[in-house]
Design a protein around this motif. Structure first.
Motif, PDB file in Angstrom:
ATOM      1  N   TRP A 153       5.873   1.215  -0.617  1.00 37.65           N
ATOM      2  CA  TRP A 153       5.149   0.118  -1.251  1.00 37.65           C
ATOM      3  C   TRP A 153       4.241   0.570  -2.393  1.00 37.65           C
ATOM      4  O   TRP A 153       3.891  -0.211  -3.274  1.00 37.65           O
ATOM      5  CB  TRP A 153       4.320  -0.646  -0.215  1.00 37.65           C
ATOM      6  N   LYS A 154       3.883   1.859  -2.398  1.00 37.67           N
ATOM      7  CA  LYS A 154       3.025   2.360  -3.474  1.00 37.67           C
ATOM      8  C   LYS A 154       3.751   3.374  -4.359  1.00 37.67           C
ATOM      9  O   LYS A 154       3.125   4.152  -5.075  1.00 37.67           O
ATOM     10  CB  LYS A 154       1.749   2.963  -2.907  1.00 37.67           C
ATOM     11  N   SER A 155       5.075   3.343  -4.341  1.00 43.18           N
ATOM     12  CA  SER A 155       5.873   4.273  -5.139  1.00 43.18           C
ATOM     13  C   SER A 155       6.383   3.590  -6.402  1.00 43.18           C
ATOM     14  O   SER A 155       6.299   2.380  -6.562  1.00 43.18           O
ATOM     15  CB  SER A 155       7.067   4.779  -4.325  1.00 43.18           C
ATOM     16  N   GLY A 156       6.939   4.413  -7.313  1.00 40.99           N
ATOM     17  CA  GLY A 156       7.551   3.898  -8.523  1.00 40.99           C
ATOM     18  C   GLY A 156       6.611   3.884  -9.708  1.00 40.99           C
ATOM     19  O   GLY A 156       5.407   4.112  -9.573  1.00 40.99           O
ATOM     20  N   PRO A 157       7.134   3.595 -10.901  1.00 38.97           N
ATOM     21  CA  PRO A 157       6.312   3.541 -12.114  1.00 38.97           C
ATOM     22  C   PRO A 157       5.199   2.506 -11.977  1.00 38.97           C
ATOM     23  O   PRO A 157       5.390   1.453 -11.351  1.00 38.97           O
ATOM     24  CB  PRO A 157       7.316   3.138 -13.202  1.00 38.97           C
ATOM     25  N   GLU A 158       4.080   2.805 -12.586  1.00 40.23           N
ATOM     26  CA  GLU A 158       2.919   1.932 -12.430  1.00 40.23           C
ATOM     27  C   GLU A 158       3.206   0.496 -12.854  1.00 40.23           C
ATOM     28  O   GLU A 158       2.753  -0.464 -12.212  1.00 40.23           O
ATOM     29  CB  GLU A 158       1.744   2.487 -13.232  1.00 40.23           C
ATOM     30  N   GLU A 159       3.976   0.325 -13.927  1.00 42.82           N
ATOM     31  CA  GLU A 159       4.189  -1.023 -14.445  1.00 42.82           C
ATOM     32  C   GLU A 159       5.059  -1.893 -13.543  1.00 42.82           C
ATOM     33  O   GLU A 159       5.062  -3.128 -13.659  1.00 42.82           O
ATOM     34  CB  GLU A 159       4.807  -0.962 -15.855  1.00 42.82           C
ATOM     35  N   SER A 160       5.809  -1.282 -12.627  1.00 42.86           N
ATOM     36  CA  SER A 160       6.664  -2.068 -11.733  1.00 42.86           C
ATOM     37  C   SER A 160       6.377  -1.813 -10.258  1.00 42.86           C
ATOM     38  O   SER A 160       7.090  -2.321  -9.395  1.00 42.86           O
ATOM     39  CB  SER A 160       8.144  -1.773 -12.025  1.00 42.86           C
ATOM     40  N   ARG A 161       5.326  -1.060  -9.978  1.00 37.35           N
ATOM     41  CA  ARG A 161       5.011  -0.698  -8.587  1.00 37.35           C
ATOM     42  C   ARG A 161       4.726  -1.934  -7.729  1.00 37.35           C
ATOM     43  O   ARG A 161       4.971  -1.939  -6.517  1.00 37.35           O
ATOM     44  CB  ARG A 161       3.813   0.246  -8.577  1.00 37.35           C
ATOM     45  N   HIS A 162       4.203  -2.960  -8.363  1.00 38.79           N
ATOM     46  CA  HIS A 162       3.868  -4.175  -7.608  1.00 38.79           C
ATOM     47  C   HIS A 162       5.104  -4.798  -6.955  1.00 38.79           C
ATOM     48  O   HIS A 162       4.983  -5.470  -5.923  1.00 38.79           O
ATOM     49  CB  HIS A 162       3.198  -5.198  -8.526  1.00 38.79           C
ATOM     50  N   ILE A 163       6.288  -4.577  -7.527  1.00 41.75           N
ATOM     51  CA  ILE A 163       7.502  -5.154  -6.925  1.00 41.75           C
ATOM     52  C   ILE A 163       7.808  -4.467  -5.598  1.00 41.75           C
ATOM     53  O   ILE A 163       8.229  -5.116  -4.629  1.00 41.75           O
ATOM     54  CB  ILE A 163       8.680  -5.069  -7.906  1.00 41.75           C
ATOM     55  N   ASN A 164       7.592  -3.157  -5.531  1.00 37.88           N
ATOM     56  CA  ASN A 164       7.780  -2.459  -4.255  1.00 37.88           C
ATOM     57  C   ASN A 164       6.749  -2.914  -3.232  1.00 37.88           C
ATOM     58  O   ASN A 164       7.051  -2.989  -2.032  1.00 37.88           O
ATOM     59  CB  ASN A 164       7.682  -0.946  -4.468  1.00 37.88           C
ATOM     60  N   LEU A 165       5.545  -3.229  -3.710  1.00 41.12           N
ATOM     61  CA  LEU A 165       4.536  -3.802  -2.816  1.00 41.12           C
ATOM     62  C   LEU A 165       5.001  -5.153  -2.301  1.00 41.12           C
ATOM     63  O   LEU A 165       4.886  -5.443  -1.096  1.00 41.12           O
ATOM     64  CB  LEU A 165       3.199  -3.946  -3.556  1.00 41.12           C
ATOM     65  N   TRP A 166       5.533  -5.977  -3.194  1.00 37.52           N
ATOM     66  CA  TRP A 166       6.004  -7.296  -2.769  1.00 37.52           C
ATOM     67  C   TRP A 166       7.159  -7.206  -1.784  1.00 37.52           C
ATOM     68  O   TRP A 166       7.279  -8.040  -0.875  1.00 37.52           O
ATOM     69  CB  TRP A 166       6.432  -8.110  -3.986  1.00 37.52           C
ATOM     70  N   LEU A 167       8.028  -6.201  -1.969  1.00 37.06           N
ATOM     71  CA  LEU A 167       9.098  -6.018  -0.984  1.00 37.06           C
ATOM     72  C   LEU A 167       8.526  -5.795   0.410  1.00 37.06           C
ATOM     73  O   LEU A 167       9.069  -6.286   1.399  1.00 37.06           O
ATOM     74  CB  LEU A 167       9.984  -4.839  -1.388  1.00 37.06           C
ATOM     75  N   ALA A 168       7.418  -5.057   0.475  1.00 37.92           N
ATOM     76  CA  ALA A 168       6.792  -4.786   1.771  1.00 37.92           C
ATOM     77  C   ALA A 168       6.071  -6.010   2.312  1.00 37.92           C
ATOM     78  O   ALA A 168       6.288  -6.420   3.458  1.00 37.92           O
ATOM     79  CB  ALA A 168       5.837  -3.603   1.660  1.00 37.92           C
ATOM     80  N   ASP A 169       5.181  -6.610   1.490  1.00 38.86           N
ATOM     81  CA  ASP A 169       4.338  -7.670   2.056  1.00 38.86           C
ATOM     82  C   ASP A 169       5.022  -9.038   2.079  1.00 38.86           C
ATOM     83  O   ASP A 169       4.803  -9.833   2.991  1.00 38.86           O
ATOM     84  CB  ASP A 169       2.971  -7.741   1.357  1.00 38.86           C
ATOM     85  N   ASN A 170       5.886  -9.299   1.096  1.00 36.53           N
ATOM     86  CA  ASN A 170       6.541 -10.603   1.035  1.00 36.53           C
ATOM     87  C   ASN A 170       7.905 -10.587   1.733  1.00 36.53           C
ATOM     88  O   ASN A 170       8.103 -11.259   2.751  1.00 36.53           O
ATOM     89  CB  ASN A 170       6.683 -11.058  -0.418  1.00 36.53           C
ATOM     90  N   CYS A 171       8.864  -9.793   1.220  1.00 36.20           N
ATOM     91  CA  CYS A 171      10.214  -9.809   1.777  1.00 36.20           C
ATOM     92  C   CYS A 171      10.211  -9.445   3.261  1.00 36.20           C
ATOM     93  O   CYS A 171      10.796 -10.159   4.082  1.00 36.20           O
ATOM     94  CB  CYS A 171      11.103  -8.850   0.995  1.00 36.20           C
ATOM     95  N   PHE A 172       9.525  -8.360   3.600  1.00 34.74           N
ATOM     96  CA  PHE A 172       9.531  -7.921   5.003  1.00 34.74           C
ATOM     97  C   PHE A 172       8.335  -8.457   5.788  1.00 34.74           C
ATOM     98  O   PHE A 172       8.487  -8.920   6.920  1.00 34.74           O
ATOM     99  CB  PHE A 172       9.616  -6.393   5.069  1.00 34.74           C
ATOM    100  N   GLY A 173       7.145  -8.437   5.194  1.00 36.42           N
ATOM    101  CA  GLY A 173       5.960  -8.890   5.913  1.00 36.42           C
ATOM    102  C   GLY A 173       5.932 -10.370   6.189  1.00 36.42           C
ATOM    103  O   GLY A 173       5.432 -10.807   7.226  1.00 36.42           O
TER     104      GLY A 173
END
Length: 253
Positions: A153-173
């Motif tokens: 959730w906190k990996s990837g380039p800074e400009e798109s890191r929020h999408i990995n966060l959303w995968l964690a909190d929205n898609c799965f959470g």
């Protein structure tokens, strides 16, 4: 040629007492389709009927078959798929298809339930809060995909890191943590959304692998592809089969 007795009986279980108008307007087509979809396919594929119809409903969401979805929701209920399970199939689809494509299915499900006298909203299935959805989503990712997802959730380039966060909190959470379906069922319906919509083979391969990790083995996934083929056709079914084979090579390692 005529519609087989098996197909007639299976159709009667889906739609008790209903006679399709297609028997008058398109008799040659309906003979071939019913004999294939409701006899040959059913008898080739050993699946329990509840799983069969859950996969079909998820596939219809993926391919945008809202008219067929409207027809088959009552049939799915006749084979034991509950209103809660149907709603969970619809809700989770938003993460993979977007609300623009899921909205008509949500309206359709509500209309069917209301016509059947089923009180809405259904009993809550949520297990997370705004405060803990990310942590719970990450834990679901870890349990399905493996420990390497712990800090995804906190990996990837800074400009798109929020999408990995959303995968964690929205898609799965927000979705995978809900009651009503277990991980095996949720990964199975995700596989169906992805295979039916096409154009996302990378994600389909990843979720085929996730299915195998939670216990939906290669043989099971081939059964799901085969069962859903009449609803999405051969090209997307063959693409899904290739993704399953690719995932299996990774799973064996």
């Amino acid at each position: 040629m005529a519609i087989s007795e098996f197909a007639k009986n299976f159709h009667e279980k889906m739609f008790p007492g209903y006679k399709s108008k297609f028997l008058q307007t398109d008799p040659e087509f309906i003979e071939r389709f019913d004999n294939f979809a409701f006899d040959e396919v059913i008898n080739q594929i050993e699946l329990d009927d509840k799983t069969r119809f859950m996969a079909i409903l998820a596939t219809l969401l993926g391919c945008q078959g809202v008219d067929e979805f409207r027809a088959l929701v009552p049939a799915a209920m006749n084979f034991g798929v509950t209103p809660v399970e149907i709603k969970e199939i619809v809700y989770q689809a938003v993460a993979y298809l977007g609300i623009g494509r899921v909205f008509p299915f949500l309206k359709t499900a509500n209309e069917i339930f209301e016509a059947k006298g089923i009180s809405l909203p259904l009993e809550s299935q949520s297990t997370t809060t705004t405060e803990n959805r990310r942590e719970a989503g990450t834990q679901a990712q870890v349990e399905i995909f493996g420990e390497q997802m712990r800090d995804f959730w906190k990996s990837g380039p800074e400009e798109s890191r929020h999408i990995n966060l959303w995968l964690a909190d929205n898609c799965f959470g927000d979705y995978y943590t809900r009651k009503g379906l277990d991980y095996k069922q949720r990964e199975m319906i995700t596989f169906c959304y992805l295979s039916a919509q096409g154009g996302c083979e990378s994600q389909l391969t990843a979720h085929a692998l996730a299915n195998m990790k939670v216990g939906n083995d290669k043989e099971f996934l081939i059964k799901i592809i085969s069962q859903c083929l009449p609803f999405i056709g051969y090209p997307r079914s063959l693409n899904a089969l290739r993704c399953v084979n690719d995932a299996y090579e990774k799973f064996k390692v």
